[in-house]
Enzyme design. Structure first.
Site, PDB file in Angstrom:
ATOM      1  N   THR A   1     -10.746   0.269   9.106  1.00 44.25           N
ATOM      2  CA  THR A   1     -11.076   0.694   9.895  1.00 44.25           C
ATOM      3  C   THR A   1     -11.898   2.105  10.357  1.00 44.25           C
ATOM      4  O   THR A   1     -12.731   1.894  11.393  1.00 44.25           O
ATOM      5  CB  THR A   1      -9.327   1.353  10.689  1.00 44.25           C
ATOM      6  OG1 THR A   1      -8.755  -0.050  10.687  1.00 44.25           O
ATOM      7  CG2 THR A   1      -9.325   1.910  12.293  1.00 44.25           C
TER       8      THR A   1
ATOM      9  N   ASP B   1      -4.821  15.166   9.381  1.00 41.23           N
ATOM     10  CA  ASP B   1      -4.934  14.014   9.627  1.00 41.23           C
ATOM     11  C   ASP B   1      -6.724  13.750   8.835  1.00 41.23           C
ATOM     12  O   ASP B   1      -7.323  14.691   8.812  1.00 41.23           O
ATOM     13  CB  ASP B   1      -5.439  12.928  11.241  1.00 41.23           C
ATOM     14  CG  ASP B   1      -5.844  11.901  11.027  1.00 41.23           C
ATOM     15  OD1 ASP B   1      -4.863  10.291  10.414  1.00 41.23           O
ATOM     16  OD2 ASP B   1      -7.081  11.752  10.831  1.00 41.23           O
ATOM     17  N   ALA B   2      -6.352  12.775   7.746  1.00 42.63           N
ATOM     18  CA  ALA B   2      -7.973  12.687   6.743  1.00 42.63           C
ATOM     19  C   ALA B   2      -9.063  12.597   8.199  1.00 42.63           C
ATOM     20  O   ALA B   2     -10.134  12.730   7.546  1.00 42.63           O
ATOM     21  CB  ALA B   2      -7.596  11.410   5.958  1.00 42.63           C
ATOM     22  N   GLY B   3      -9.068  11.742   8.739  1.00 41.49           N
ATOM     23  CA  GLY B   3     -10.107  11.445   9.911  1.00 41.49           C
ATOM     24  C   GLY B   3     -10.297  12.076  10.448  1.00 41.49           C
ATOM     25  O   GLY B   3     -11.929  12.631  10.955  1.00 41.49           O
TER      26      GLY B   3
ATOM     27  N   HIS C   1       0.666  -1.059   0.007  1.00 40.58           N
ATOM     28  CA  HIS C   1       0.059   0.346   0.148  1.00 40.58           C
ATOM     29  C   HIS C   1       0.812   1.293   0.118  1.00 40.58           C
ATOM     30  O   HIS C   1       0.460   2.943  -0.005  1.00 40.58           O
ATOM     31  CB  HIS C   1      -0.708   0.292   1.122  1.00 40.58           C
ATOM     32  CG  HIS C   1      -1.723  -0.947   1.291  1.00 40.58           C
ATOM     33  ND1 HIS C   1      -1.447  -2.455   2.552  1.00 40.58           N
ATOM     34  CD2 HIS C   1      -2.848  -2.052   0.467  1.00 40.58           C
ATOM     35  CE1 HIS C   1      -2.180  -3.109   2.413  1.00 40.58           C
ATOM     36  NE2 HIS C   1      -3.656  -2.803   1.201  1.00 40.58           N
TER      37      HIS C   1
ATOM     38  N   GLY D   1     -10.947   8.838   0.855  1.00 44.24           N
ATOM     39  CA  GLY D   1     -12.389   9.670   0.404  1.00 44.24           C
ATOM     40  C   GLY D   1     -13.470   8.850   0.207  1.00 44.24           C
ATOM     41  O   GLY D   1     -14.550   8.738   0.323  1.00 44.24           O
TER      42      GLY D   1
ATOM     43  N   ARG E   1      -1.514   2.594   9.414  1.00 44.28           N
ATOM     44  CA  ARG E   1      -1.031   2.810   8.184  1.00 44.28           C
ATOM     45  C   ARG E   1       0.303   3.942   7.694  1.00 44.28           C
ATOM     46  O   ARG E   1       1.199   4.176   7.172  1.00 44.28           O
ATOM     47  CB  ARG E   1      -1.249   2.403   6.378  1.00 44.28           C
ATOM     48  CG  ARG E   1      -1.691   0.788   6.878  1.00 44.28           C
ATOM     49  CD  ARG E   1      -2.786   0.593   5.654  1.00 44.28           C
ATOM     50  NE  ARG E   1      -3.351  -0.503   5.514  1.00 44.28           N
ATOM     51  CZ  ARG E   1      -4.353  -0.649   4.572  1.00 44.28           C
ATOM     52  NH1 ARG E   1      -4.875   0.257   3.868  1.00 44.28           N
ATOM     53  NH2 ARG E   1      -4.667  -2.016   4.721  1.00 44.28           N
TER      54      ARG E   1
ATOM     55  N   GLY F   1     -13.833   5.652   1.218  1.00 47.03           N
ATOM     56  CA  GLY F   1     -14.246   5.160   1.822  1.00 47.03           C
ATOM     57  C   GLY F   1     -15.532   5.695   2.592  1.00 47.03           C
ATOM     58  O   GLY F   1     -17.011   4.829   3.113  1.00 47.03           O
TER      59      GLY F   1
END
Length: 598
Positions: free
Chosen positions: A461, A573-575, A217, A419, A560, A421
């Protein structure tokens, strides 16, 4: 780059549909993945594998006689959801128990463990073996932290052959564990892969350079060198693996090993054969007998240019399982029984009947997931459920607006799937919430069904965590009581506690938690001081937005993104960012529907 796609968020679903259409002799679709077309012997242990899509032939391509009984197939580079794993396992098992086996990634561990617990609670005896073959991802003594890459195949193959031989579940687990303990892999990469809909690769390697130890990945490796010749690459790979023998192998001299030279997508067979010629010479010089080597694409990563080498150190039992026949869409060896005695001589009409059976199976599974009767609810709770449906639809809209941005942020240090997900999860949740509300559900029921849908469709996750969050808020609101600011604050606090317990993240780890914790703390403080829900929520959303932006200054300590720590500096952070976008948009809905909340 990936050129052929329709809607990126539907890519995983569409590839499964096409894969099944092309391989109906071997597999049939079930909710969450595929299982063998041919019936298995009653009492045989079912080996269920799985992981994110984008790695074909892993994982659906190795379902069939002699190999996996079923594969849970998640979204692109995202683990299958617990619901998907459960669905595939139930369809695959035949009163012999289930072995779940998969690569060691956080989302997979979380979702497969949840499915395992559920299966056991339902009386389906289930065990797990996690594959940890990548020597570059953790040092000796910390093998349990290692990633699973092309060594997946050796573990899956050994376990499945043991099951075919009539071994009990405990014995299949023993074989799979020993196979994992005796498997070592290392990979290299020359360039990154590009997800459908993206114009830039997830990662790059400087021109003329090669990353040593890079994961499938884009996880970083242990070194970077100039691009070697084919012979030099073979020498690097072989010497790295011979430097770390499994504890059960005293010396390489006179040992026997299965060998896998795996192409990751753009390095083609002709190049692999050139490399393998030198690999074979080196192993022979070391006194190793090579047993039935595999050269080709076994675990890929879209268009990633890379190669991995796997050594599977054999004993007599494992060698027998490695040599055993298998007949699957993408992996064939020796001779086994026909993949389906009913389908071998199937006519066009037979094929059509299979397709109809698959359609009916999926329809029945979908219907079974819906409650036959909604719990009693009050008028106030039903009104709140309609407002909740509005809020979740607004969440889906804001995610759609920012999906590309979220993918870009995630790709800086992760695998770029955030995005897509979030789109899949929020859209499914919005549909479920609206359907529930229109059918008279209360707040608890609407949020629970939405949470289930989000977790199932998003996978990974984040899917599991958002599913848990919606369910936690629903539990606090109930179906029969008035929805108050205090109840909402309690639900949000419970959600954050559950997510931290489930995902193990704390403030400072550079995750969604960095925005969630200050949000819930401010919301609770405002509500407890007598503030109304709309004003309190908006104040908390401002705090969450600032906290999400502040994650740009943090180094990731989980998931990851952790190995890419320095690379992620300067990027939020994207989340956390998606959480802030969501709570701001939900605040707008609350303001427009304030009458439904006390």
């Amino acid at each position: 780059m990936t050129r052929l796609f329709n809607e990126p968020s539907q890519f995983a679903d569409e590839l499964v549909k096409g894969f099944v259409a092309a391989n109906s002799q071997w597999v049939r679709p079930v909710a969450g993945g595929v299982v063998r077309r041919a019936p298995t012997v009653e009492g045989q242990t079912a080996v269920v594998v799985g992981g994110g899509s984008g790695h074909y032939p892993a994982f659906g391509g190795i379902v069939g006689p002699g190999l996996a009984h079923g594969a849970a197939m998640g979204n692109l580079f995202a683990s299958p959801s617990a619901q998907q794993v459960h669905s595939v396992a139930v369809a695959a098992e035949n009163r012999g128990g289930v072995l779940l086996t998969f690569g060691n990634y956080a989302g997979d561990v979380l979702n497969f463990a949840t499915a395992e617990a559920r299966l056991n609670s339902e009386g389906i005896v289930t065990r797990t073996v996690v594959v940890t073959d990548d020597i570059s991802s953790a040092p000796v003594g910390q093998e349990h932290k290692r990633r699973g890459i092309a060594g997946d195949l050796t573990v899956f193959k050994a376990a499945a052959a043991a099951a075919e031989a009539g071994y009990s579940l405990d014995e299949v687990v023993r074989v799979a564990t020993e196979a994992n303990d005796r498997t070592r892999s290392i990979g290299v990469a020359f360039s990154g892969c590009t997800l459908p809909g993206q114009t830039e690769p997830l990662f790059t390697v400087p021109a003329g350079r090669m990353a040593v130890g890079m994961g499938i990945h884009g996880e970083p490796g242990i070194a970077e060198t100039d691009v070697p010749t084919a012979n030099e690459l073979a020498e690097l790979l072989v010497s790295s693996l011979l430097a770390e023998l499994p504890p059960s192998i005293a010396t390489a001299q006179d040992a026997r090993a299965a060998v896998i030279l795996n192409g990751l997508g753009s390095v083609k067979y002709e190049e692999l054969f050139v490399v393998y010629g030198r690999v074979a010479e080196l192993l022979e010089a070391a006194g190793i007998t090579v047993v039935e080597p595999e050269v080709g694409e076994l675990v890929t990563s879209f268009d990633m240019a890379g190669v991995s080498l796997t050594l599977f150190w054999l004993n007599d039992e494992l060698e027998g399982f490695w040599r055993a026949g298998a007949d699957t869409p993408a992996y064939k060896k020796g001779r086994v029984g026909s993949p389906s005695s009913a389908s071998t001589a199937a006519s066009t009409a037979d094929t059509q009947s299979f397709a109809e059976a698959d359609r009916l199976t999926l329809a029945a599974e979908t219907a079974a997931s819906l409650p036959t009767e909604l719990p009693d609810s009050s008028d106030a709770s039903r009104d709140a459920a309609l407002a909740i449906a509005d809020a979740i639809e607004a969440i889906a809209e804001v995610i759609d607006e920012h999906a590309d941005e979220l993918g870009r942020i995630d790709a800086v240090a992760g695998d770029g799937d955030h995005g897509i997900g979030m789109q899949r999860g929020s859209r499914a949740a919005a549909t479920a919430a609206r359907s529930a509300a229109l059918n008279g559900a209360g707040a608890l029921s609407a949020l629970s069904l939405a949470g289930d849908a989000w977790a199932d469709r998003a996978g990974g996750t984040s899917g599991a965590l958002w599913g848990l969050a919606l369910q936690s808020v629903g539990a606090a609101l109930g179906n029969t009581t008035e929805v108050t600011g205090s109840a909402v604050a309690t639900g949000v606090s419970d959600a954050v506690s559950g997510i931290q317990s489930f995902g193990k993240a704390v403030v400072g780890d550079k995750t969604m938690v960095d925005a969630m914790v200050p949000f819930t703390e401010r919301l609770s403080r405002e509500v407890n001081a007598g503030g109304d829900l709309v004003t309190s929520w908006r104040a908390a959303a401002e705090v969450a937005t600032a906290a999400a932006a502040g994650t740009a200054d943090l180094l990731p300590r989980m998931g990851r993104a952790r190995p890419h720590a320095e690379k992620s500096l300067g990027t939020p952070d994207a989340g956390a960012h998606s959480f802030a976008l969501i709570v701001v948009r939900v605040g707008e809905v609350l303001a427009s529907r304030h009458s439904e909340f006390a």
